[in-house]
Enzyme design. Structure first.
Site, PDB file in Angstrom:
ATOM      1  N   PRO A 350      -1.812  -5.098  -1.418  1.00 31.51           N
ATOM      2  CA  PRO A 350      -1.331  -4.149  -2.434  1.00 31.51           C
ATOM      3  C   PRO A 350       0.067  -3.688  -2.039  1.00 31.51           C
ATOM      4  O   PRO A 350       0.238  -2.937  -1.084  1.00 31.51           O
ATOM      5  CB  PRO A 350      -2.342  -3.009  -2.373  1.00 31.51           C
ATOM      6  CG  PRO A 350      -3.187  -3.231  -1.182  1.00 31.51           C
ATOM      7  CD  PRO A 350      -2.863  -4.542  -0.553  1.00 31.51           C
ATOM      8  N   ASP A 526       2.510  -2.862   2.940  1.00 27.26           N
ATOM      9  CA  ASP A 526       1.095  -3.092   2.626  1.00 27.26           C
ATOM     10  C   ASP A 526       0.422  -1.730   2.536  1.00 27.26           C
ATOM     11  O   ASP A 526       0.241  -1.054   3.549  1.00 27.26           O
ATOM     12  CB  ASP A 526       0.474  -3.951   3.749  1.00 27.26           C
ATOM     13  CG  ASP A 526      -0.983  -4.307   3.494  1.00 27.26           C
ATOM     14  OD1 ASP A 526      -1.630  -3.627   2.672  1.00 27.26           O
ATOM     15  OD2 ASP A 526      -1.460  -5.270   4.128  1.00 27.26           O
ATOM     16  N   HIS A 527       0.059  -1.354   1.321  1.00 24.65           N
ATOM     17  CA  HIS A 527      -0.461   0.000   1.125  1.00 24.65           C
ATOM     18  C   HIS A 527      -1.852   0.181   1.725  1.00 24.65           C
ATOM     19  O   HIS A 527      -2.372   1.288   1.792  1.00 24.65           O
ATOM     20  CB  HIS A 527      -0.473   0.335  -0.371  1.00 24.65           C
ATOM     21  CG  HIS A 527      -0.331   1.802  -0.659  1.00 24.65           C
ATOM     22  ND1 HIS A 527      -0.557   2.781   0.285  1.00 24.65           N
ATOM     23  CD2 HIS A 527       0.036   2.464  -1.776  1.00 24.65           C
ATOM     24  CE1 HIS A 527      -0.354   3.966  -0.241  1.00 24.65           C
ATOM     25  NE2 HIS A 527       0.007   3.802  -1.500  1.00 24.65           N
ATOM     26  N   ARG A 528      -2.477  -0.911   2.187  1.00 23.87           N
ATOM     27  CA  ARG A 528      -3.756  -0.763   2.895  1.00 23.87           C
ATOM     28  C   ARG A 528      -3.514  -0.186   4.282  1.00 23.87           C
ATOM     29  O   ARG A 528      -4.360   0.495   4.851  1.00 23.87           O
ATOM     30  CB  ARG A 528      -4.451  -2.123   3.050  1.00 23.87           C
ATOM     31  CG  ARG A 528      -4.861  -2.751   1.743  1.00 23.87           C
ATOM     32  CD  ARG A 528      -5.347  -4.160   1.977  1.00 23.87           C
ATOM     33  NE  ARG A 528      -4.375  -4.966   2.700  1.00 23.87           N
ATOM     34  CZ  ARG A 528      -4.615  -6.183   3.188  1.00 23.87           C
ATOM     35  NH1 ARG A 528      -5.803  -6.729   3.036  1.00 23.87           N
ATOM     36  NH2 ARG A 528      -3.670  -6.864   3.816  1.00 23.87           N
TER      37      ARG A 528
END
Ligand code: CAO
Length: 554
Positions: A350, A526-528
């Protein structure tokens, strides 16, 4: 200690039987009777237990192999003092799968006509055939329903003991008029399974007319015929109760095993479904055919559900030549690899991209003063080595960017080294050589090394090692142009810095507008792994350092 060779026991007439599961691994300490492998024919699956306790030192078969009696399964390191002789252990192994006289009764169920009709049909009672003396065997699947038109050989029910499952085929074609058992029941030889309406042949009719209510010679012959035709495909030996059946399955670890019968496994193979991934709704969590169908339905639905956001609609193929002249050129290997990596990252990560401008007016003034010295040193000094150094400082300040998500999805891997990749545009495609220990190198060293690696990339001289180990990537299009872009994270890294072309912009200093050299930066992450706040802090720190590179020495 001694090494015992464990072989496939007598499988009756069966040859070339599929190995569908390996239940042990090299190094495993196993008990006597622990399952070693699971074999499967068209109609039955059976576990082969170990005749001795010991440590598995070698496995001689693989999933998908076919084996026959006498083939070596494993080599077992046994405690010689405690083990029986090889001869004895062999003898103990055999009963688990030995058909012996049971194979002669591995027939389709016996059938007896109970009602004769004038329309050339009769209703026959189909019973459980000889199953090697096993009593009260679990019915784990009923494969037919009232009203079903079935063919001779179609499975009626699936039986299962601790060690084997077996399908009972119909001895005749016909229509199921009643089902006498249900899933979860237990059954034994001679118990009725279904009543089947079958078409009468002339000889059947004759037999039917003469038939006594009890079993007749003709019935016995029918059963005997079926015995001969079915015995090779339905090994019954595993259904024979073993003397120590109650303990036989204790301690058996069927790693990642799916609890499913042969018919279900066969259907799964035909559908290309990994049966381990299907959750079973049957007794003891057994996977049924309906479970398989539901799994396939759900998977397909997922694939096309654009509304749910999880499906990827296929781009339709277009014949471009209908609109004008075209030519086809194969993609280079690098292009293909890049496409694969980009696609993987785009689908898995994401992405969020954050933008800022760094005021590098002072850095640019300083860089100009270095040009003469750079020439003497034989290096070209561009903004890139400063960006590398500033990023290394920001990575140290914000370790979340110098990390990767662990493959288990439950941990972060923090790296204590700072290796930064630099995207290089080459005629063959995009390559990302990695500069190691950026934090420990001087601006001059970084300038020399980035130029050297970029040249190696363009000359296709980079080794695999030159492109491995990166923690973060810089993609600079400053020399090419553009106001900004959203770079794709180079997974498993979690951040990438896009650098665009600097422009002179008016900057308000509190009193007046002054010209400032503003460098557009875009940070994708990476929004994780990283929150917006972390990214904001990273980019703010980076722009502060670039605006005043004296901070690099702090
Ligand atoms: N703004 C303005 N000018 C810039 C600049 C910027 N942000 N960055 C570099 N420049 C200038 C340099 O100073 C140099 O000018 P001079 O020759 O007058 O000194 C000129 O642009 C060319 O620089 P360069 O590109 O040769 O060198 P570099 O160190 O800036 O970059 C490299 C090296 C390998 C990163 C670059 O050549 C390259 O390949 N960039 C493309 C990366 C890419 O394709 N990214 C996209 C990946 S995603 O598809």
């Amino acid at each position: 200690m001694s090494i015992e060779i464990i072989k496939v026991p007598d499988l009756g007439d069966a040859e070339g039987v599929d190995v569908i599961e390996i239940c042990v691994a090299v190094g495993d300490q196993i008990e006597k009777e622990d399952s070693l492998i699971v074999l499967e024919t068209d109609k039955a699956s059976m576990e082969i237990p170990s005749p001795a306790a010991g440590k598995v030192v070698a496995i001689k078969v693989s999933n998908g192999d076919t084996v026959s009696a006498g083939d070596v399964i494993v080599e077992l390191e046994t405690d010689a003092a405690e083990q029986p002789t090889a001869e004895t252990s062999e003898a103990k192994t055999e009963p688990a799968a030995q058909p012996q006289e049971a194979s002669s009764t591995a027939e389709a169920p016996s059938s007896a006509p109970v009602v004769s009709s004038a329309g050339g049909t009769a209703v026959e009672s189909i019973k459980v055939p000889s199953i090697g003396g096993a009593e009260a065997v679990d019915i784990i699947e009923v494969c037919v329903s009232v009203g079903d038109e079935i063919n001779e050989g179609d499975s009626l029910i699936v039986l299962e003991t601790d060690k084997a499952s077996m399908e009972i085929p119909s001895p005749k074609a016909g229509k199921v008029v009643s089902v006498s058992i249900k899933e979860g029941d237990t059954t034994s030889e001679g118990a009725e399974i279904v009543q089947l309406e079958v078409a009468l042949t002339t000889s059947d009719a004759a037999v039917s007319e003469q038939a006594a209510p009890e079993k007749t010679t003709a019935d016995a012959e029918v059963a005997e015929t079926k015995t001969k035709t079915e015995s090779t495909s339905t090994p019954t030996a595993p259904l024979q109760p073993q003397s120590d059946t109650s303990q036989a399955t204790e301690g058996v670890s069927r790693k990642d095993a799916a609890y499913a019968g042969p018919a279900v496994r066969k259907l799964a193979r035909e559908l290309g479904v990994d049966v381990v991934k299907v959750s079973g709704s049957g007794p003891k969590g057994r996977v049924t055919k309906d479970d398989l169908k539901d799994f396939v339905k759900t998977t397909l639905t997922k694939g096309v559900s654009a509304a749910g956001g999880s499906g990827i609609p296929v781009v339709p193929a277009v014949d471009f030549s209908q609109f004008g002249e075209v030519s086809l050129e194969p993609l280079s290997k690098i292009h293909k690899l890049t496409a694969e990596n980009m696609h993987r990252s785009w689908l898995n990560v994401p992405h969020v991209t954050q933008f800022d401008d760094a005021n590098i007016s002072e850095l640019e003034d300083f860089r100009q003063t270095l040009k003469a010295e750079a020439e003497r040193r034989g290096v070209k000094i561009t903004p890139l080595p400063f960006l590398l150094k500033a990023c290394a400082a920001a990575l140290r300040e914000q370790p979340k960017f110098n990390a990767s998500l662990h493959e288990d999805g439950a941990q972060m891997v923090y790296k204590k080294y700072i290796h930064i990749g630099v995207a290089v545009d080459t005629p063959q495609g995009l390559m990302v050589p990695v500069i190691r220990d950026v934090d420990k190198k001087s601006i001059w060293e970084l300038a020399a090394e980035s130029a050297e690696l970029a040249q190696k990339a363009k000359d296709r001289k980079l080794s695999a090692a030159d492109m491995q180990g990166g923690c973060f990537t810089i993609s600079s299009l400053g020399g090419i142009g553009g106001l900004g872009f959203t770079p794709i994270v180079n997974t498993p890294e979690v951040g990438i810095l896009g650098v665009s072309r600097l422009t002179v912009k008016p900057l308000w200093n509190g009193k007046e507008f002054v010209p400032a050299k503003m460098l557009p930066l875009s940070l994708s992450y990476d929004h994780r792994a990283i929150n917006g706040g972390d990214a904001g802090r990273f980019l703010t720190y980076l722009t502060e350092v670039l605006a005043d590179i004296r901070r690099l020495v702090l």
